[in-house]
Scaffold this motif. Structure first.
Motif, PDB file in Angstrom:
ATOM      1  N   PHE A   1     -38.254  43.801 -25.716  1.00  0.00           N
ATOM      2  CA  PHE A   1     -37.131  44.718 -25.585  1.00  0.00           C
ATOM      3  C   PHE A   1     -37.630  46.125 -25.315  1.00  0.00           C
ATOM      4  O   PHE A   1     -38.676  46.517 -25.813  1.00  0.00           O
ATOM      5  N   CYS A   2     -36.870  46.898 -24.570  1.00  0.00           N
ATOM      6  CA  CYS A   2     -37.274  48.251 -24.217  1.00  0.00           C
ATOM      7  C   CYS A   2     -36.936  49.217 -25.338  1.00  0.00           C
ATOM      8  O   CYS A   2     -35.868  49.145 -25.928  1.00  0.00           O
ATOM      9  N   ALA A   3     -37.853  50.139 -25.595  1.00  0.00           N
ATOM     10  CA  ALA A   3     -37.627  51.113 -26.659  1.00  0.00           C
ATOM     11  C   ALA A   3     -36.718  52.232 -26.192  1.00  0.00           C
ATOM     12  O   ALA A   3     -36.097  52.921 -26.985  1.00  0.00           O
ATOM     13  N   SER A   4     -36.617  52.467 -24.908  1.00  0.00           N
ATOM     14  CA  SER A   4     -35.813  53.552 -24.372  1.00  0.00           C
ATOM     15  C   SER A   4     -34.662  52.997 -23.568  1.00  0.00           C
ATOM     16  O   SER A   4     -34.802  52.001 -22.879  1.00  0.00           O
ATOM     17  N   ALA A 265     -26.888  44.716 -33.673  1.00  0.00           N
ATOM     18  CA  ALA A 265     -27.822  44.950 -34.769  1.00  0.00           C
ATOM     19  C   ALA A 265     -29.186  44.344 -34.457  1.00  0.00           C
ATOM     20  O   ALA A 265     -30.234  44.943 -34.741  1.00  0.00           O
ATOM     21  N   GLU A 266     -29.192  43.151 -33.844  1.00  0.00           N
ATOM     22  CA  GLU A 266     -30.460  42.518 -33.483  1.00  0.00           C
ATOM     23  C   GLU A 266     -31.189  43.327 -32.422  1.00  0.00           C
ATOM     24  O   GLU A 266     -32.418  43.473 -32.462  1.00  0.00           O
ATOM     25  N   ALA A 267     -30.431  43.877 -31.451  1.00  0.00           N
ATOM     26  CA  ALA A 267     -31.057  44.687 -30.381  1.00  0.00           C
ATOM     27  C   ALA A 267     -31.660  45.951 -30.963  1.00  0.00           C
ATOM     28  O   ALA A 267     -32.775  46.360 -30.588  1.00  0.00           O
ATOM     29  N   ILE A 268     -30.938  46.590 -31.893  1.00  0.00           N
ATOM     30  CA  ILE A 268     -31.464  47.812 -32.508  1.00  0.00           C
ATOM     31  C   ILE A 268     -32.715  47.499 -33.317  1.00  0.00           C
ATOM     32  O   ILE A 268     -33.715  48.227 -33.270  1.00  0.00           O
ATOM     33  N   SER A 269     -32.672  46.380 -34.053  1.00  0.00           N
ATOM     34  CA  SER A 269     -33.808  45.994 -34.857  1.00  0.00           C
ATOM     35  C   SER A 269     -35.031  45.700 -33.981  1.00  0.00           C
ATOM     36  O   SER A 269     -36.157  46.104 -34.279  1.00  0.00           O
ATOM     37  N   ASP A 272     -36.424  48.983 -32.631  1.00  0.00           N
ATOM     38  CA  ASP A 272     -37.221  49.673 -33.631  1.00  0.00           C
ATOM     39  C   ASP A 272     -38.586  49.024 -33.771  1.00  0.00           C
ATOM     40  O   ASP A 272     -39.599  49.693 -33.936  1.00  0.00           O
ATOM     41  N   GLY A 273     -38.605  47.685 -33.658  1.00  0.00           N
ATOM     42  CA  GLY A 273     -39.894  46.997 -33.749  1.00  0.00           C
ATOM     43  C   GLY A 273     -40.784  47.338 -32.582  1.00  0.00           C
ATOM     44  O   GLY A 273     -42.002  47.472 -32.727  1.00  0.00           O
ATOM     45  N   ALA A 274     -40.183  47.469 -31.381  1.00  0.00           N
ATOM     46  CA  ALA A 274     -40.972  47.807 -30.198  1.00  0.00           C
ATOM     47  C   ALA A 274     -41.557  49.215 -30.329  1.00  0.00           C
ATOM     48  O   ALA A 274     -42.681  49.485 -29.935  1.00  0.00           O
ATOM     49  N   GLU A 275     -40.738  50.148 -30.889  1.00  0.00           N
ATOM     50  CA  GLU A 275     -41.246  51.508 -31.076  1.00  0.00           C
ATOM     51  C   GLU A 275     -42.397  51.533 -32.072  1.00  0.00           C
ATOM     52  O   GLU A 275     -43.351  52.292 -31.930  1.00  0.00           O
TER      53      GLU A 275
END
Length: 277
Positions: A1-4, A265-269, A272-275
């Protein structure tokens, strides 16, 4: 997933599409006090699934119209006064049988499913009115399945072509459409305006059924048979069914909201993991 949200971790822009309202897919639409996220286009698998549902629905509609018009169904073992029937044998009665076939709520709901599924299989997305039509089709086909299972099937004896055509329209298509909606979407886009637009067709069908019945003294179903049970009881039955339709629509809207919230919520999580990496 992309952080930005502007560029991915790989330096590539995420794909951007446009929905039926002219907004970027995934954009936020605000109507009144209700804010809803417009879902992006369906996946290739989702479009293929809707194509399969469209094929089933169109097959059911076509077979029902052709067989009914040509008088291919066996006559009922019990005829209730005030219900459809009594058309002349052969081609002379074909127009009456065609009109009666198209006057059933079952037929209308299957046509709605066929049209909506065809559009989604070809375009992969819907706009404001398309989202309302999709929700309307979902509500109508659910009502069709429930009413058939509870009020009609227990007292109905099937034979001949009806052994295939009736289960197709009342069981197979409803299960297939509801299943594809649950798995493939579309998600979001349900506002108070959407709910209002989705409720336009059922009252029109009720008005048509009662107006036509007052002229020809025939009705499609026993629970709207004014000739036998009177307007008061028919009114009670219609209010009960429309109330059930509202409950179904509210349920579907709540499920849609819950699924989108979970995925967000899963996408945000994941972001955050990617960051963190």
């Amino acid at each position: 997933f992309c952080a930005s949200s502007r560029r991915s971790a790989c330096g590539e822009r995420p794909p951007r599409g446009r929905d039926g309202l002219g907004r970027d897919a995934g954009a936020t639409a605000t109507v009144g006090r209700v804010t809803s996220t417009i879902s992006p286009s369906l996946s290739r698998r989702g479009r293929a699934s809707y194509a399969a549902v469209a094929a089933l629905a169109w097959a059911g509609v076509a077979s029902m119209i052709i067989i009914s018009t040509l008088g291919g169904y066996a006559p009922p073992t019990y005829y209730e006064e005030g219900l459809f029937g009594g058309a002349a044998y052969g081609w002379a009665g074909a127009p009456q049988r065609l009109v009666e076939c198209l006057s059933y709520f079952t037929e209308l709901s299957n046509v709605m499913v066929a049209l909506v599924s065809t559009v989604l299989s070809r375009r992969g997305r819907v706009g404001r009115w398309g989202r309302a039509a999709h929700l309307c089709a979902l509500m109508m086909i659910t009502v069709t399945a429930v009413v058939y299972a509870v009020l009609i099937a227990p007292t109905e004896t099937l034979s001949g072509f009806a052994l295939v055509a009736y289960p197709l329209q009342h069981i197979v298509v409803p299960i297939a459409f509801v299943g594809v909606v649950a798995l493939a979407g579309p998600r979001g886009g349900i506002t108070w305006g959407t709910l209002g637009r989705a409720l336009l067709i059922p009252p029109v069908w009720v008005a048509y059924t009662l107006a036509r019945g007052a002229l020809v003294h025939q009705y499609p179903y026993g629970f709207v048979n004014v000739w036998r049970i009177g307007y008061a009881q028919v009114g009670v039955n219609i209010v009960a069914i429309l109330s059930g339709a509202l409950v179904f629509m509210g349920f579907f809207a709540a499920i849609d909201w819950a699924i989108r919230r979970t995925k967000r919520a899963e996408a945000i999580s994941s972001g955050d993991g990617a960051e963190g990496r």
